[in-house]
Design a protein around this motif. Structure first.
Motif, PDB file in Angstrom:
ATOM      1  N   THR A  70       0.901  -1.336  -0.247  1.00  0.00           N
ATOM      2  CA  THR A  70       0.037  -0.226  -0.136  1.00  0.00           C
ATOM      3  C   THR A  70       0.831   1.540  -0.486  1.00  0.00           C
ATOM      4  O   THR A  70       1.741   1.283   0.299  1.00  0.00           O
ATOM      5  CB  THR A  70      -1.049  -0.319   1.401  1.00  0.00           C
ATOM      6  N   ALA A  71      -0.219   2.207  -0.356  1.00  0.00           N
ATOM      7  CA  ALA A  71       1.386   3.966  -0.906  1.00  0.00           C
ATOM      8  C   ALA A  71       0.163   5.098  -0.294  1.00  0.00           C
ATOM      9  O   ALA A  71      -0.859   4.194  -0.942  1.00  0.00           O
ATOM     10  CB  ALA A  71       1.545   3.190  -1.649  1.00  0.00           C
ATOM     11  N   LEU A  72       0.557   5.631   0.588  1.00  0.00           N
ATOM     12  CA  LEU A  72      -0.582   6.966   1.195  1.00  0.00           C
ATOM     13  C   LEU A  72      -0.056   7.758   0.861  1.00  0.00           C
ATOM     14  O   LEU A  72       1.395   8.412   1.070  1.00  0.00           O
ATOM     15  CB  LEU A  72      -0.586   6.831   2.754  1.00  0.00           C
ATOM     16  N   LEU A  73      -0.600   8.600   0.324  1.00  0.00           N
ATOM     17  CA  LEU A  73      -0.582  10.023   0.480  1.00  0.00           C
ATOM     18  C   LEU A  73      -1.154  11.370   0.895  1.00  0.00           C
ATOM     19  O   LEU A  73      -2.118  10.829   1.174  1.00  0.00           O
ATOM     20  CB  LEU A  73      -0.663  10.913  -1.647  1.00  0.00           C
ATOM     21  N   ASP A  74      -0.308  11.736   1.820  1.00  0.00           N
ATOM     22  CA  ASP A  74      -0.852  13.337   2.714  1.00  0.00           C
ATOM     23  C   ASP A  74      -1.193  14.694   1.898  1.00  0.00           C
ATOM     24  O   ASP A  74       0.303  15.299   1.290  1.00  0.00           O
ATOM     25  CB  ASP A  74       0.255  13.486   4.340  1.00  0.00           C
ATOM     26  N   GLU A  75      -1.930  14.711   1.584  1.00  0.00           N
ATOM     27  CA  GLU A  75      -1.837  16.301   0.680  1.00  0.00           C
ATOM     28  C   GLU A  75      -0.945  17.807   1.618  1.00  0.00           C
ATOM     29  O   GLU A  75      -0.807  18.196   0.773  1.00  0.00           O
ATOM     30  CB  GLU A  75      -3.830  16.919   0.942  1.00  0.00           C
ATOM     31  N   GLN A  76      -0.302  17.280   3.093  1.00  0.00           N
ATOM     32  CA  GLN A  76      -0.085  17.783   4.144  1.00  0.00           C
ATOM     33  C   GLN A  76       1.198  18.145   2.958  1.00  0.00           C
ATOM     34  O   GLN A  76       2.319  18.854   4.060  1.00  0.00           O
ATOM     35  CB  GLN A  76      -0.643  18.912   4.907  1.00  0.00           C
ATOM     36  N   GLU A  77       1.951  16.964   2.777  1.00  0.00           N
ATOM     37  CA  GLU A  77       3.353  17.236   3.147  1.00  0.00           C
ATOM     38  C   GLU A  77       3.331  16.093   1.167  1.00  0.00           C
ATOM     39  O   GLU A  77       4.139  14.852   0.980  1.00  0.00           O
ATOM     40  CB  GLU A  77       3.748  15.236   3.585  1.00  0.00           C
ATOM     41  N   PRO A  78       3.304  17.252  -0.312  1.00  0.00           N
ATOM     42  CA  PRO A  78       3.391  16.659  -0.817  1.00  0.00           C
ATOM     43  C   PRO A  78       5.307  16.236  -1.205  1.00  0.00           C
ATOM     44  O   PRO A  78       4.557  15.606  -2.467  1.00  0.00           O
ATOM     45  CB  PRO A  78       2.741  17.806  -1.735  1.00  0.00           C
ATOM     46  N   GLU A  79       5.963  15.625  -0.467  1.00  0.00           N
ATOM     47  CA  GLU A  79       7.452  15.296  -0.797  1.00  0.00           C
ATOM     48  C   GLU A  79       7.484  14.295  -0.206  1.00  0.00           C
ATOM     49  O   GLU A  79       8.347  14.103  -0.452  1.00  0.00           O
ATOM     50  CB  GLU A  79       8.223  16.348   0.099  1.00  0.00           C
TER      51      GLU A  79
END
Ligand code: F6R
Length: 600
Positions: free
Chosen positions: A158-167
């Motif tokens: 699984t891979a997760l993106l956090d909008e507040q940490e785009p890096e």
């Protein structure tokens, strides 16, 4: 099943993710999606159907250099845009892709997410909603992610993106395959190295229950309790051209044609300069010591296992049982005192086989995996691995992996006989090179098989393959090949068994393809052909060498009787291919299927 990719670098993430997903489409192709992140936030594009459909909905003007993507084989919820990944948490802050099955998702919903409104039917959405829920406890995203992963039962990459940490991309893995690719100022993730060869050929393998934080310049691997883990990368020995169709219209045709080279490759890998078989001494000793071998496999690999049993018992005298992986644990035979388990698997990822592997390892039995993908789950978790060296097999219908598996089993059988001091009147290396030549001749006769497919299979709704002895096992494989890609209902039958029921299905014009390549059953199988012909069947006889008779539709060049299956299957592969083509079927990606079956 399902494939995931992730990218963080300096180029257009959309295009790299889409290209990566195209390479992973073999893992599932009923819907797909990508999420890219930039300073404005996360942009999600998803669509039912193939990556080609997804491409049509991606907004070209979105600029982003990081993102994640997914191609799906539906487990929870039908194939639809609603169930396509990526999925988001209620606030849209978190976005996730997932390959695997979360077995306790309903329980987690009840325990932690009663107030949350779900927007898909998937098990996956629980993961992303839980991350958001645990963030309310005022912890870091990494801590919340680790807490969620520690609650999950089942399999996940699984891979997760956090909008507040785009890096950053947060990554987790348990039982489903996942690699992190390392580049210069760019890092990627992928279910299979093939997907990201466009960016790098250096990868780090992840272990179960590890969590990884991927940025442009760093990859930090941690255990689920937060301890940092150091691991070297490896170089993926894949040639990008291996995963391209080249001038071929389909991967399946390319892979059928590759079989002579695969067999020669196996010869070169398993023979030393003195013509002796190369085999790890520990494998040799374990095989010799075992009092019974238990072959565990599924589908086409199971059919190779049936031939393996015949080869090993005939050549070395060691008793062998072959079991369908998905049934073994529920219909477990009485085990011998010193069993050795042999797992045959092209992908090395088949969940049914892995279920057996986990069980028998708990009981302390040794295991050998014969696979086309060293480093795969079955390969890593078994004590020993033998590589089939067939090169990447992309078409969903297995062809070259099957013949490669049987070639390795033939070599193994002879080595075992040698180790037991049995003199065998069969040189596998020499005989395999005769097989490779015969395969070449067969691959040159495509028009003949195209015509057989047109004459017999253009309009039929069903088809029977009949044979005896080794031919019977090839019939099982021929029938599987035909049904999976042409959707013709096909059955492989032991010639003598027909009259015990199935012959009732023969009507005027029912196609019956008979194999007559075995001397000792030639007359009896021809008798069975007469029986069905008398009831109106349209019969097609494929024979070999001295077994041939005047009116046979095709005669295969002679090969050693132990290896007949390796040659006999090629006409059946080609007939299936052309039957599917004549019926306008998607040969490489048949409906409802996926290449790597990672759910039980
Ligand atoms: C049929 C086919 C499947 C696989 C089966 C096992 O063409 O490809 O039947 O043989 O799903 O897969 P592996 O060999 O990867 O374990």
């Amino acid at each position: 099943m399902c494939g995931i990719v992730g990218y963080i670098g300096n180029e257009d993430a959309k295009e790299i993710l889409l290209k990566g997903l195209e390479k992973l489409e073999y893992r599932g192709y009923d819907s797909a999606g990508i999420a890219v992140v930039n300073k404005e936030g996360v942009h999600i594009y998803k669509e039912k159907g193939r990556i080609a459909s997804l491409r049509n909905v991606v907004d070209e003007s979105t600029e982003a250099t990081a993102g994640i993507g997914h191609t799906r084989w539906a487990t929870h919820g039908p194939p639809s845009k609603r169930n396509a990944h990526p999925h988001q948490s209620t606030s849209s802050r978190f976005t996730i892709v997932h390959n695997g099955v979360i077995e306790n998702y309903e329980q987690l919903k009840r325990e932690y997410l009663e107030d949350v409104t779900f927007t898909s039917d998937t098990d996956t959405e629980v993961i992303v909603q839980l991350v958001e829920q645990f963030m309310k406890e005022d912890q870091s995203v990494e801590a919340a992610f680790r807490k969620v992963l520690s609650l999950l039962k089942g399999s996940y990459a699984t891979a997760l993106l956090d909008e507040q940490e785009p890096e950053k991309i947060y990554v987790g893995k348990n039982k489903s395959p996942l690699l992190v690719g390392i580049g210069d100022g760019v890092n990627v993730i992928a279910s299979d190295a093939m997907a990201m060869l466009q960016v790098t050929n250096q990868f780090v393998e992840l272990m179960d229950k590890e969590v990884v934080i991927v940025t442009r310049d760093a990859v930090t691997i941690k255990s689920i309790d937060g301890q940092t883990v150091e691991r070297d990368h490896f170089v993926a020995e894949l040639d990008a051209s291996d995963i391209e169709k080249g001038t071929y219209p389909h991967f399946m045709l390319k892979e059928i044609d590759e079989q002579p080279f695969v067999i020669r490759n196996i010869i070169s890998k398993y023979q030393d300069d003195n013509g002796q078989i190369i085999l790890d001494e520990d494998i040799r000793a374990t095989l010799k010591e075992a009092d019974r071998l238990y072959i565990i496999a599924a589908g086409t690999s199971y059919h190779a296992g049936l031939m393996g049993k015949q080869l090993i018992e005939t050549i070395s005298g060691k008793p062998v049982e072959v079991h369908i992986a998905s049934e073994f644990l529920y219909n477990m035979p009485l085990l011998s005192e010193k069993p050795l388990f042999i797992f045959i698997s092209q992908s090395g990822e088949t969940a049914d086989s892995r279920g057996v592997l986990v069980d028998i390892k708990e009981k302390g039995y040794p295991a050998l995996t014969i696979t086309n993908v060293p480093g795969s789950t079955l390969s890593r978790e078994a004590d020993f691995t033998l590589h089939t060296h067939a090169g990447p097999e992309i078409a969903v219908a297995s062809t070259k992996a099957y013949t490669a598996q049987m070639a390795v089993l033939a070599i193994l059988a002879c080595d075992l006989a040698n180790a037991k001091g049995i003199t065998v009147d069969f040189d596998p290396i020499q005989e395999l090179s005769i097989v490779a030549n015969a395969m070449e001749t067969l691959c040159d006769k495509k028009e003949t098989f195209e015509k057989i497919a047109r004459d017999y299979l253009s309009i039929t709704r069903n088809c029977f393959f009949i044979g005896r002895a080794a031919d019977y096992y090839v019939c099982l494989e021929g029938a599987l090949k035909l049904k999976e890609i042409s959707y013709i209902q096909a059955e492989g039958f032991a010639g003598g068994e027909l009259k015990h029921g199935t012959i009732a299905l023969i009507e005027d014009g029912t196609p019956v393809i008979a194999l007559a390549t075995q001397d000792h059953v030639n007359l009896s199988i021809r008798g069975n052909v007469k029986e069905v012909a008398a009831r109106g069947a349209a019969t097609c006889i494929i024979s070999m060498g001295d077994c041939a008779q005047e009116d046979d539709q095709f005669v295969i060049p002679p090969v050693h009787k132990h290896l007949s299956a390796l040659a006999t299957v090629i006409p059946l592969q080609l007939i299936s291919y052309y039957a599917a083509l004549h019926r306008d079927c998607d040969v490489d990606k048949p409906r409802n299927l996926a290449k790597s079956v990672t759910v039980e």
